[in-house]
Design an enzyme around this catalytic site. Structure first.
Site, PDB file in Angstrom:
ATOM      1  N   ASP A 178       0.907  -1.149   0.000  1.00 36.38           N
ATOM      2  CA  ASP A 178       0.000   0.000   0.000  1.00 36.38           C
ATOM      3  C   ASP A 178       0.940   1.191   0.000  1.00 36.38           C
ATOM      4  O   ASP A 178       1.560   1.483   1.029  1.00 36.38           O
ATOM      5  CB  ASP A 178      -0.894   0.009   1.244  1.00 36.38           C
ATOM      6  CG  ASP A 178      -1.895   1.147   1.180  1.00 36.38           C
ATOM      7  OD1 ASP A 178      -1.514   2.236   0.712  1.00 36.38           O
ATOM      8  OD2 ASP A 178      -3.056   0.957   1.573  1.00 36.38           O
ATOM      9  N   HIS A 179       1.071   1.842  -1.153  1.00 31.69           N
ATOM     10  CA  HIS A 179       2.169   2.809  -1.257  1.00 31.69           C
ATOM     11  C   HIS A 179       1.999   3.985  -0.290  1.00 31.69           C
ATOM     12  O   HIS A 179       2.957   4.697  -0.013  1.00 31.69           O
ATOM     13  CB  HIS A 179       2.372   3.278  -2.703  1.00 31.69           C
ATOM     14  CG  HIS A 179       1.286   4.172  -3.218  1.00 31.69           C
ATOM     15  ND1 HIS A 179       0.172   3.693  -3.849  1.00 31.69           N
ATOM     16  CD2 HIS A 179       1.142   5.503  -3.165  1.00 31.69           C
ATOM     17  CE1 HIS A 179      -0.604   4.706  -4.177  1.00 31.69           C
ATOM     18  NE2 HIS A 179      -0.041   5.817  -3.775  1.00 31.69           N
ATOM     19  N   HIS A 241      -6.043   2.705   1.388  1.00 28.70           N
ATOM     20  CA  HIS A 241      -5.221   3.842   1.807  1.00 28.70           C
ATOM     21  C   HIS A 241      -5.783   4.552   3.039  1.00 28.70           C
ATOM     22  O   HIS A 241      -5.078   4.809   4.007  1.00 28.70           O
ATOM     23  CB  HIS A 241      -5.081   4.857   0.672  1.00 28.70           C
ATOM     24  CG  HIS A 241      -4.515   4.281  -0.587  1.00 28.70           C
ATOM     25  ND1 HIS A 241      -3.498   3.377  -0.585  1.00 28.70           N
ATOM     26  CD2 HIS A 241      -4.838   4.475  -1.881  1.00 28.70           C
ATOM     27  CE1 HIS A 241      -3.196   3.043  -1.838  1.00 28.70           C
ATOM     28  NE2 HIS A 241      -4.010   3.691  -2.645  1.00 28.70           N
TER      29      HIS A 241
END
Ligand code: NAD
Length: 489
Positions: A178-179, A241
């Site tokens: 999950d950047h 996110h």
């Protein structure tokens, strides 16, 4: 302050989907920047692997163009880019067939080292890749796989995907990206909470009135329309996110900054989330921009479906039912084609219990704002006296800290999330990656919300492109005597 570069041993990295959009925009530029920072030791092998029939020189051309576009070079002279490109190699491989695997095995022969396989392909190919890596003897005990989002479409598909990967790799070898977790400020959130005495004693429902998490984008669905229309904002942004940000804000202090300690605490937050009542959620869908419908078409035009009921915006009020947070709502919102690009968390503290200055002096709640983008940093709004004579009037002013100003070498951007995540993958540090049970818990919370919309046949509320979202989202706050902050730059 010059950032410290922790050396790593020579490694192998295979980028499946190495000619794709993500590889060009994020992965290759991130590797180039790490190379410039001295973190790709001599002897490391980086291989693009995809369907296209390219040779080494052809892949270098792809990478050169991508890096020039997405990491315009102020960190390295052009000569260094060419030196970096010499490190790259390419093998045409079919994830679903046998072609290319023997060649890949040949390129990876020799070298007892960490080997990372980045699955930058659609999730439908994860199982095929995992099986073939094992079958061709390419993955050993020191190997790991890095997998991209989306991780499943719902709980059932996420479970199936976890089972598929678990058949070939241990959980300790699976790095689910999950950047958002790789962003500097997101980790700073943990540093601020757990490295200071100042905040943690106040970090609970006794002192915090509510928390807002906003992830606003100005872009529309662009070229991702087909995927996005099947997903929507709830699956594409909220389930992953925003949920991760909520976890980091709400979790208990882990005993150590170690992968499982941190992830255990995050899972507890997700499991403590109450189901969301239908009247605590607002869905929206953007309209064309007035007078500019050609450049900014409506959502339905962008996805080419005049009847689409997929949401490009969602706002909701969540409750974390535990001792620390009982009674403190978390308001989360995310959307496309909004007025500004802004990701910010606002921790809004309660008013002082009594004003010694009288009602006319005014009152201002303290707000701690954690900006993820743009201009990463932290602001604390504090109340002071308005300067000048004429009695005591109170104003709130920001104590502002921009990370770029405070920490970065002049003119240098902070490292991109992908730089950190790729290197953490190489180092074998899973702290900033999602664990299988965490992803499943997030889907278990999300699924009933989506099922409720479907059962009620609810259509999203239209909102203007370039606005702050549907009016109903403001009402969600106003009904509670509160207001959204922070979408405008
Ligand atoms: P893309 O369509 O641009 O590229 C896909 C890549 O996979 C290409 O290199 C293609 O050659 C390769 N590929 C496809 N089928 C193959 C096969 N059978 N065998 C071997 N290689 C094959 O996709 P993308 O946008 O780069 O996305 C890749 C992954 O990353 C997807 O899971 C996507 O959801 C995820 N992701 C992308 C972005 C983004 O911004 N592009 C952001 C987040 C997550």
């Amino acid at each position: 302050m010059v950032s410290r570069v922790i050396p790593v041993e020579a490694f192998d990295l295979v980028i499946f989907g190495g000619t794709g959009d993500l590889a060009g925009r994020k992965i290759l530029p991130a590797l180039f920047r790490r190379y410039c920072a001295g973190q790709l030791p001599e002897g490391s092998r980086i291989l693009g692997a995809a369907r296209a029939d390219l040779d080494r020189a052809g892949y270098a051309d792809f990478a050169r163009a991508a890096i020039r576009e997405h990491a315009p070079g102020r960190h390295c002279e052009d000569g260094s880019l060419e030196a970096f490109l010499k490190r790259l190699d390419y093998v045409a491989v079919d994830a679903c067939g046998e072609s290319g695997w023997a060649a890949l095995a040949g390129r990876l022969a020799g070298g007892d080292r960490v080997r990372a396989f980045y699955f930058s392909v659609g999730p439908g190919l994860f199982g095929d890749l995992a099986q073939r890596l094992r079958r061709h003897g390419l993955a050993g005990a020191d190997s790991r796989i890095v997998v991209e989002k989306p991780f499943g479409h719902d709980l059932e598909s996420a479970r199936a995907l976890n089972a598929t990967l678990a058949a070939q790799f241990d959980e300790g070898q699976i790095y689910r990206i999950d950047h958002y977790l790789g962003k500097e400020t997101v980790q700073n959130l943990m540093a601020v909470r757990f490295g200071n005495m100042l905040f943690e004693p106040l970090w609970n429902s006794q002192y915090v009135d509510h928390i807002q998490i906003t992830v606003a984008e100005t872009v529309g669905v662009g070229g991702r329309g087909e995927y996005y229309d099947r997903a929507g904002a709830m699956r594409d942004m909220m389930q992953n996110h925003l949920m991760q940000l909520l976890c980091l804000i709400a979790m208990e202090p882990p005993a150590k900054f170690e992968p499982d300690e941190v992830r255990d605490e995050k899972v507890k937050v997700i499991k403590a989330l109450d189901p969301v009542a239908p009247h605590h959620i607002v869905r929206g869908q953007y309209e064309a921009r007035e007078g500019d419908a050609e450049a900014h078409p409506s959502y339905r035009e962008a996805v080419d479906d005049p009847r689409s009921t997929t949401e490009s915006y969602v706002a909701l009020k969540a409750h974390v039912s535990n001792w620390r947070w009982a009674g403190t709502p978390f308001y989360l919102r995310t959307g496309k084609r909004l007025v500004a690009r802004s990701s910010v968390i606002n921790v809004v503290f309660k008013d002082a219990p009594h004003s010694i200055f009288g009602a006319e002096a005014g009152r201002h709640a303290n707000v701690l704002s954690i900006r993820l983008q743009p201009n990463e940093g932290i602001t604390l709004r504090v109340t002071i006296k308005e300067p000048g004579p004429g009695g005591m009037r109170l104003v709130d002013v920001p104590l502002d800290m921009s990370f770029a100003e405070a920490l970065g070498p002049e003119g240098e951007d902070p490292p991109d999330a992908y730089e950190r995540l790729i290197m953490d993958g190489i180092r074998g540090n899973q702290t900033l990656f999602m664990r299988g049970d965490e992803v499943e818990a997030a889907w278990a919370w999300t699924d009933p919300i989506i099922a409720g919309w479907q059962a009620r046949g609810e259509a999203p509320k239209p909102y203007d492109s370039g606005s702050t979202g549907p009016r109903d989202a403001d009402l969600l706050m106003e009904r509670d005597g509160r207001k959204w902050r922070g979408i405008n730059p």
